[in-house]
Structures are given as structure tokens and as C-alpha cells.
Design an enzyme around this catalytic site. Sequence first.
Site, short mmCIF file in Angstrom:
data_model
loop_
_atom_site.label_atom_id
_atom_site.label_comp_id
_atom_site.label_asym_id
_atom_site.label_seq_id
_atom_site.Cartn_x
_atom_site.Cartn_y
_atom_site.Cartn_z
N ASP A 23 83.24 52.90 25.76
CA ASP A 23 84.36 52.38 26.53
C ASP A 23 85.30 51.51 25.69
OD1 ASP A 23 82.17 50.48 26.53
OD2 ASP A 23 83.24 49.31 28.03
N HIS A 24 85.04 51.44 24.40
CA HIS A 24 85.94 50.73 23.49
C HIS A 24 86.53 51.65 22.42
CE1 HIS A 24 85.19 46.53 24.85
NE2 HIS A 24 84.21 47.17 25.44
N HIS A 27 83.70 47.00 18.67
CA HIS A 27 82.34 47.54 18.49
C HIS A 27 82.37 49.01 18.90
CE1 HIS A 27 82.54 46.19 22.67
NE2 HIS A 27 81.46 46.91 22.96
N HIS A 53 76.18 41.18 21.21
CA HIS A 53 76.36 42.28 22.16
C HIS A 53 75.93 43.59 21.49
CE1 HIS A 53 77.98 44.71 25.37
NE2 HIS A 53 78.77 45.35 24.52
N HIS A 63 80.77 50.93 21.29
CA HIS A 63 80.49 51.49 22.61
C HIS A 63 81.65 52.37 23.07
CE1 HIS A 63 77.34 48.15 23.60
NE2 HIS A 63 76.84 49.13 22.86
N ASP A 122 83.37 42.28 23.62
CA ASP A 122 82.33 42.04 24.61
C ASP A 122 81.40 40.91 24.20
OD1 ASP A 122 83.48 44.08 25.99
OD2 ASP A 122 81.73 45.40 26.01
N HIS A 146 86.80 42.82 29.00
CA HIS A 146 86.62 43.24 30.40
C HIS A 146 87.06 42.12 31.33
CE1 HIS A 146 84.02 46.82 29.55
NE2 HIS A 146 83.70 46.10 28.47
#
Length: 263
Positions: A60-61, A56, A115, A58, A135, A175
Site C-alpha cells: 500500500d506504499h 518502506h 514497522h 509494503h 508508518d 495513514h
Amino acid sequence: MIVEQIWTGNDFRNFNYLIACPETGEAIAVDPLDAEKCLGVAKSKGWDITQIINTHHHHDHIGGNEAVVKQTGAKVLAHSGASSQIPGMDIGLKAGDLVKLGNSVELQVMDTPGHTMSHVCLKSLTDIPALFAGDTLFNAGAGNCKGGGHPDELYNTFNNQLAQLPDNTLIYPGHDYIINNLEFTLDREPENNRARALLIELENHDPNQAIITNIGLEREINTFLRLNNDNIISKLRERFSDLPEILDEKTVFIKLRELRNTW
């Protein structure tokens, strides 16, 4: 298929992944936020990263995409609906697509909103299947819906797709939240001896050598896959006095997600 789980050690507790074809040494980097670590592991293994898959959009990905592409020339693949949110995306994915790697690796794309509304999970077509869950599904938990998702859609993804996977499906989440998630399970279901035993087993938990669960174990320890459990429902009624006499699974899931948001 070879899977290398890479612990970033950052504040977000991200896992990155390299998936490699043992015959050709070609590799896919999944959500390679820590580009330096991903590139370093690939180099040490003699692998050539040819594709990046973002589950996805975001940060942090996707934050390491640019650096990995610069070093390797890899193509960036992600949900077709995320093209405006992921810079440099080359290929849009949809449900049922096959991502092929080298001579022997095939990953089937699952469209898994919740998510975010443009989220994919990847299921390996191997003798022992593996799910790269981003996520959506965590060890003993479920993703939140605060960053552009919706709990109704997350429930549908769990009910219609994840809960239908074979018990031996290995889970590779985005995570490391397993300790907190097990504690939430026990808050909701204190009688869950399997979750309690696993929490004790993980007293000295090291994400560099993380436990790899499977769907069968998740059915025992993951509250979001135990929606018909009488103890969970009873505890839920203690928190929400206005619940109807007959509870459907969707309501249980959404109320559990609501509790987990602030737990």
C-alpha cells in the site's frame, strides 16, 4: 517547499504526498499508491514528478510506483535494505543522506526501523521542519510491527530519533488513523484533556482537509510519547499484573504497543 497531502479514500486510509520545489516545479511523490490521483494533482499544479520515495516496501506504499514511473520516468528511492522488496528501485538510501529537489528543497533521510526493518522517514531542512513519517509515527499513534518489524526497534526509533525532534516539526503520516488513535489515548489516559478536546474538535473530521499536527502536540496526545505519565503507567498495571515495581520506558512502550494491536 510545497507539500500536497493526497487522501486516497481507500480502505487502508492511505495518505500520499507530493513535495514540490516552488522555483522549478520539480516534485517528489512519497508512497504514491494512488498513481492516478498523484499524477492528476501534479498535472493540475504544473509540477513534474522526478523522484519517488517509498518509506518502506509494503504494497500500500509502493503499489503506484510502476504507473508513476511509466508516465514520468521518475527515479525510485527507498531504504537500501529494501532493494529486493521494491521492484524497479533505483537508489538505496541510508541514514544521513540528503535527497535534493529543484533549487531549494533538501530532505534528510532517517533510518527508522520498527514497522519494518527497512523503513525511512524524511525530515525537511526548512525553517519549520516537516517529517514524512510513513508508518512509523501516526497522528496520536505509532505504527504496528506485524509486517516484518519489531517493537524493540520501534521503541528505539521513537526514543532515539523521533522524541528528539523539535516541537515545531510538522507530522505527515502515511495513514489517517487519528480518531482511533485519540480514542486509544483516552482509553489509556482518560484524564488527557488535550486529547479529549481534539477528539471533540474532529467530530466532523474530513481526511481531505486533515489536521497537521507537530511533535509538540504529539507529546501531549500521543501515548507512545508519554511513557513516564503516571496515569498511563497506573492503567497499564491494571492490565498486566506481572509488571515489575519499577518500569522502564521501553517496557511501557512495548506493552502499549501490545494493547494497541488488539484494541
